[in-house]
Design a protein around this motif. Structure first.
Motif, PDB file in Angstrom:
ATOM      1  N   LYS A  95       0.847  -1.190   0.000  1.00  0.00           N
ATOM      2  CA  LYS A  95       0.000   0.000   0.000  1.00  0.00           C
ATOM      3  C   LYS A  95       0.884   1.241   0.000  1.00  0.00           C
ATOM      4  O   LYS A  95       1.972   1.206   0.592  1.00  0.00           O
ATOM      5  CB  LYS A  95      -0.975  -0.005   1.183  1.00  0.00           C
ATOM      6  CG  LYS A  95      -0.313  -0.119   2.579  1.00  0.00           C
ATOM      7  CD  LYS A  95       0.035   1.222   3.172  1.00  0.00           C
ATOM      8  CE  LYS A  95       0.663   1.145   4.522  1.00  0.00           C
ATOM      9  NZ  LYS A  95       1.316   2.385   4.932  1.00  0.00           N
ATOM     10  N   HIS A 153      -6.692   2.759  16.247  1.00  0.00           N
ATOM     11  CA  HIS A 153      -5.386   2.390  15.660  1.00  0.00           C
ATOM     12  C   HIS A 153      -4.361   3.234  16.414  1.00  0.00           C
ATOM     13  O   HIS A 153      -4.264   4.442  16.202  1.00  0.00           O
ATOM     14  CB  HIS A 153      -5.404   2.733  14.168  1.00  0.00           C
ATOM     15  CG  HIS A 153      -4.201   2.279  13.408  1.00  0.00           C
ATOM     16  ND1 HIS A 153      -4.260   1.896  12.090  1.00  0.00           N
ATOM     17  CD2 HIS A 153      -2.889   2.158  13.742  1.00  0.00           C
ATOM     18  CE1 HIS A 153      -3.065   1.552  11.659  1.00  0.00           C
ATOM     19  NE2 HIS A 153      -2.221   1.709  12.647  1.00  0.00           N
ATOM     20  N   ASN A 155      -0.413   3.782  17.812  1.00  0.00           N
ATOM     21  CA  ASN A 155       1.018   3.477  17.731  1.00  0.00           C
ATOM     22  C   ASN A 155       1.674   4.143  18.941  1.00  0.00           C
ATOM     23  O   ASN A 155       1.244   5.226  19.357  1.00  0.00           O
ATOM     24  CB  ASN A 155       1.648   4.061  16.467  1.00  0.00           C
ATOM     25  CG  ASN A 155       1.105   3.443  15.194  1.00  0.00           C
ATOM     26  OD1 ASN A 155      -0.090   3.442  14.958  1.00  0.00           O
ATOM     27  ND2 ASN A 155       1.977   2.933  14.359  1.00  0.00           N
ATOM     28  N   TYR A 162       6.629  12.243  10.406  1.00  0.00           N
ATOM     29  CA  TYR A 162       5.221  11.821  10.253  1.00  0.00           C
ATOM     30  C   TYR A 162       4.342  13.075  10.345  1.00  0.00           C
ATOM     31  O   TYR A 162       4.404  13.823  11.305  1.00  0.00           O
ATOM     32  CB  TYR A 162       4.882  10.833  11.366  1.00  0.00           C
ATOM     33  CG  TYR A 162       3.518  10.189  11.287  1.00  0.00           C
ATOM     34  CD1 TYR A 162       3.362   8.893  10.798  1.00  0.00           C
ATOM     35  CD2 TYR A 162       2.381  10.853  11.748  1.00  0.00           C
ATOM     36  CE1 TYR A 162       2.107   8.281  10.760  1.00  0.00           C
ATOM     37  CE2 TYR A 162       1.136  10.257  11.714  1.00  0.00           C
ATOM     38  CZ  TYR A 162       1.003   8.968  11.220  1.00  0.00           C
ATOM     39  OH  TYR A 162      -0.233   8.365  11.186  1.00  0.00           O
ATOM     40  N   ASP A 170      -1.217   6.888   5.664  1.00  0.00           N
ATOM     41  CA  ASP A 170      -0.300   5.810   6.024  1.00  0.00           C
ATOM     42  C   ASP A 170      -0.892   4.873   7.073  1.00  0.00           C
ATOM     43  O   ASP A 170      -0.568   3.692   7.088  1.00  0.00           O
ATOM     44  CB  ASP A 170       0.972   6.466   6.597  1.00  0.00           C
ATOM     45  CG  ASP A 170       2.170   5.563   6.506  1.00  0.00           C
ATOM     46  OD1 ASP A 170       2.382   5.012   5.419  1.00  0.00           O
ATOM     47  OD2 ASP A 170       2.875   5.404   7.514  1.00  0.00           O
ATOM     48  N   THR A 171      -1.745   5.413   7.924  1.00  0.00           N
ATOM     49  CA  THR A 171      -2.187   4.655   9.097  1.00  0.00           C
ATOM     50  C   THR A 171      -3.639   4.188   8.944  1.00  0.00           C
ATOM     51  O   THR A 171      -3.911   2.982   8.879  1.00  0.00           O
ATOM     52  CB  THR A 171      -1.969   5.520  10.360  1.00  0.00           C
ATOM     53  OG1 THR A 171      -0.563   5.809  10.452  1.00  0.00           O
ATOM     54  CG2 THR A 171      -2.427   4.819  11.619  1.00  0.00           C
ATOM     55  N   HIS A 174      -5.327   1.275   6.518  1.00  0.00           N
ATOM     56  CA  HIS A 174      -5.547  -0.151   6.802  1.00  0.00           C
ATOM     57  C   HIS A 174      -6.988  -0.401   7.259  1.00  0.00           C
ATOM     58  O   HIS A 174      -7.615  -1.369   6.840  1.00  0.00           O
ATOM     59  CB  HIS A 174      -4.569  -0.644   7.875  1.00  0.00           C
ATOM     60  CG  HIS A 174      -3.168  -0.792   7.367  1.00  0.00           C
ATOM     61  ND1 HIS A 174      -2.811  -1.736   6.452  1.00  0.00           N
ATOM     62  CD2 HIS A 174      -2.032  -0.102   7.654  1.00  0.00           C
ATOM     63  CE1 HIS A 174      -1.507  -1.640   6.198  1.00  0.00           C
ATOM     64  NE2 HIS A 174      -1.021  -0.652   6.910  1.00  0.00           N
ATOM     65  N   TYR A 233       1.387  -0.726  20.662  1.00  0.00           N
ATOM     66  CA  TYR A 233       0.685  -0.785  19.371  1.00  0.00           C
ATOM     67  C   TYR A 233      -0.613  -1.527  19.630  1.00  0.00           C
ATOM     68  O   TYR A 233      -0.597  -2.697  20.021  1.00  0.00           O
ATOM     69  CB  TYR A 233       1.532  -1.524  18.339  1.00  0.00           C
ATOM     70  CG  TYR A 233       0.888  -1.559  16.973  1.00  0.00           C
ATOM     71  CD1 TYR A 233       0.812  -0.407  16.195  1.00  0.00           C
ATOM     72  CD2 TYR A 233       0.335  -2.729  16.474  1.00  0.00           C
ATOM     73  CE1 TYR A 233       0.211  -0.429  14.941  1.00  0.00           C
ATOM     74  CE2 TYR A 233      -0.267  -2.757  15.221  1.00  0.00           C
ATOM     75  CZ  TYR A 233      -0.319  -1.595  14.470  1.00  0.00           C
ATOM     76  OH  TYR A 233      -0.919  -1.606  13.232  1.00  0.00           O
ATOM     77  N   TRP A 270       3.763  -2.662  15.021  1.00  0.00           N
ATOM     78  CA  TRP A 270       2.845  -3.314  14.079  1.00  0.00           C
ATOM     79  C   TRP A 270       3.474  -4.528  13.428  1.00  0.00           C
ATOM     80  O   TRP A 270       2.774  -5.451  13.007  1.00  0.00           O
ATOM     81  CB  TRP A 270       2.348  -2.316  13.021  1.00  0.00           C
ATOM     82  CG  TRP A 270       3.422  -1.583  12.293  1.00  0.00           C
ATOM     83  CD1 TRP A 270       3.935  -0.358  12.613  1.00  0.00           C
ATOM     84  CD2 TRP A 270       4.131  -2.014  11.131  1.00  0.00           C
ATOM     85  NE1 TRP A 270       4.914  -0.011  11.730  1.00  0.00           N
ATOM     86  CE2 TRP A 270       5.055  -1.001  10.804  1.00  0.00           C
ATOM     87  CE3 TRP A 270       4.080  -3.154  10.322  1.00  0.00           C
ATOM     88  CZ2 TRP A 270       5.911  -1.090   9.716  1.00  0.00           C
ATOM     89  CZ3 TRP A 270       4.937  -3.243   9.242  1.00  0.00           C
ATOM     90  CH2 TRP A 270       5.835  -2.224   8.955  1.00  0.00           C
TER      91      TRP A 270
HETATM   92  C1  ISE Z   1       2.679   1.838   8.877  1.00  0.00           C
HETATM   93  O1  ISE Z   1       3.074   2.432   7.672  1.00  0.00           O
HETATM   94  C2  ISE Z   1       1.865   0.655   8.585  1.00  0.00           C
HETATM   95  O2  ISE Z   1       1.521   0.356   7.483  1.00  0.00           O
HETATM   96  C3  ISE Z   1       1.393  -0.063   9.774  1.00  0.00           C
HETATM   97  O3  ISE Z   1       0.679  -1.206   9.448  1.00  0.00           O
HETATM   98  C4  ISE Z   1       0.525   0.899  10.544  1.00  0.00           C
HETATM   99  O4  ISE Z   1      -0.022   0.284  11.690  1.00  0.00           O
HETATM  100  C5  ISE Z   1       1.312   2.107  10.952  1.00  0.00           C
HETATM  101  O5  ISE Z   1       0.479   2.978  11.673  1.00  0.00           O
HETATM  102  C6  ISE Z   1       1.830   2.799   9.690  1.00  0.00           C
HETATM  103  O6  ISE Z   1       2.585   3.929  10.036  1.00  0.00           O
END
Ligand code: ISE
Ligand code: NAD
Length: 340
Positions: A95, A153, A155, A162, A170-171, A174, A233, A270
């Motif tokens: 992704k 979600h 982290n 970031y 990016d986050t 998903h 996480y 992650w």
């Molecule tokens: C990272 O790029 C990811 O793809 C992880 O799966 C995700 O949990 C994380 O927050 C992103 O920064």
């Protein structure tokens, strides 16, 4: 048949997928690696017994490369995926599929012109055992029609590079993919709320963010993205239906009773949380390539939808408005054959 794989981009996840293809999955062999950092490409290639190649285009053209894995930086994905499709080779792309809707659509159209599926996007949560169990329960109708989904979600921390937009791009990307798949529904609008910011963030960052999505069927999704939560996480997902609730299980961890406390550890990154999902994702991708049936996982259309929805989420964050998601009509080519 052993699938001979070429990997474009030998950074963090590229190296992890090379290790996976070499040591975890059967039926695959990494034969070529490229990276704009040639020393990195050579090191990663040597570790896999593969050859280092100067560019992605040269790697795709190699006759000994049966299938391509794209793990370079997001803005470079479209070029490599289009190259693989033009060569008629199956391509697994991390992704995002591409960073703009236009580039994603170009890939969708190139694949359709080819006549069969070649592209899979690396949304590994669809291969996580817990999410798969949730989908099974939702599919049985046991909890009735889904009405709401509550997600988080978190982290522990993110680097200074970031940005606030990355919370979506990016986050949250998903959750956006896995919720479309879980609910078999489309996201139609987005709003982003910014609560009081944590004192633990870099000053430029809006953290946490609450993303509110509405689906075509009227399901409301609230997603907390909190990337400096410090404690670990932590991925949470709970779907509330008409007659019941289904929850994503926490990763298995022993309970420890000690010093007047009962505790379980929380994962810190992650990588550990989704290792099994990444392994299964590649196991199924390689099996599909071997079978010659085309990939069964997240499609180019799913990659397009995720990019449109994440870009709309950024617009919602920056405007403070509720923003409608504008997706093209899904082509018949993409209504069958993916992992739905
Ligand atoms: C990272 O790029 C990811 O793809 C992880 O799966 C995700 O949990 C994380 O927050 C992103 O920064
Ligand atoms: P990274 O910076 O560690 O690695 C990227 C590598 O690509 C670098 O070595 C860079 O030199 C190389 N590169 C860049 N452009 C290139 C090009 N045109 N040709 C060849 N090599 C090129 O980044 P990363 O963390 O490994 O992330 C890579 C991709 O994987 C990103 O798209 C990211 O979003 C995605 N990712 C997905 C997940 C997930 O959970 N599925 C997790 C992390 C990263």
């Amino acid at each position: 048949m052993t699938v001979r794989v070429g990997v474009i981009g030998a950074g963090w996840i590229g190296q992890d997928h090379i290790r996976r293809l070499t040591h975890v999955i059967t039926g695959a062999e990494v034969v070529a690696v490229t990276d704009i950092d040639t020393a990195r490409a050579e090191e990663a290639a040597a570790a896999a017994g593969a050859r280092a190649v100067p560019t992605g285009a040269e790697l795709i053209a190699l006759p000994e490369v049966d299938a391509v894995v794209v793990t370079s930086w997001g803005p470079t994905h479209a070029e490599h995926v289009l190259g693989a499709v033009a060569a008629g080779k199956p391509v697994f792309c991390e992704k995002p599929l591409a960073t703009s809707a236009e580039d994603c659509l170009e890939i969708v159209e190139a694949e359709m012109a080819h006549g069969r599926r070649l592209v899979q996007v690396g949304f590994m949560r669809r291969y996580d055992a817990g999410y798969r169990q949730m989908k099974e329960v939702l599919g049985t109708g046991e909890i009735g029609a889904p009405l709401m989904v509550h997600c988080a979600h978190r982290n522990p921390t993110v680097p200074e590079s970031y940005t606030s937009r990355m919370a979506a791009l990016d986050t949250a990307v998903h959750e956006i993919d896995v919720l479309r798949w879980l609910l078999d529904d489309e996201i139609v609008s987005v709003q982003v709320l910014t609560p009081r910011a944590t004192g633990n963030r870099h000053p430029h960052l809006k953290d946490p963010q609450i993303m509110l999505f509405e689906t075509a069927a009227g399901v409301r999704i609230d997603l907390e993205v909190f990337v400096n939560c410090r404690y670990g996480y932590d991925i949470q997902c709970e779907a509330v239906g008409e007659t019941g609730v289904v929850r994503l299980p926490d990763p298995a961890a022993v309970g420890v009773r000690s010093a007047a406390r009962h505790s379980t550890a929380v994962l810190q990154d992650w990588q550990g949380r989704f290792t099994d999902a990444f392994d299964e994702e590649f196991r199924e991708w390689i099996a599909a390539v071997q079978a010659g049936t085309g990939p069964t996982g997240p499609s180019a259309w799913d990659g397009y939808a995720a990019t449109v929805i994440t870009n709309t989420t950024v617009e919602a964050l920056e405007s403070g408005r509720i923003v409608d998601v504008h997706l093209k009509d899904r082509p018949a080519f993409h209504t069958t054959g993916d992992a739905r």
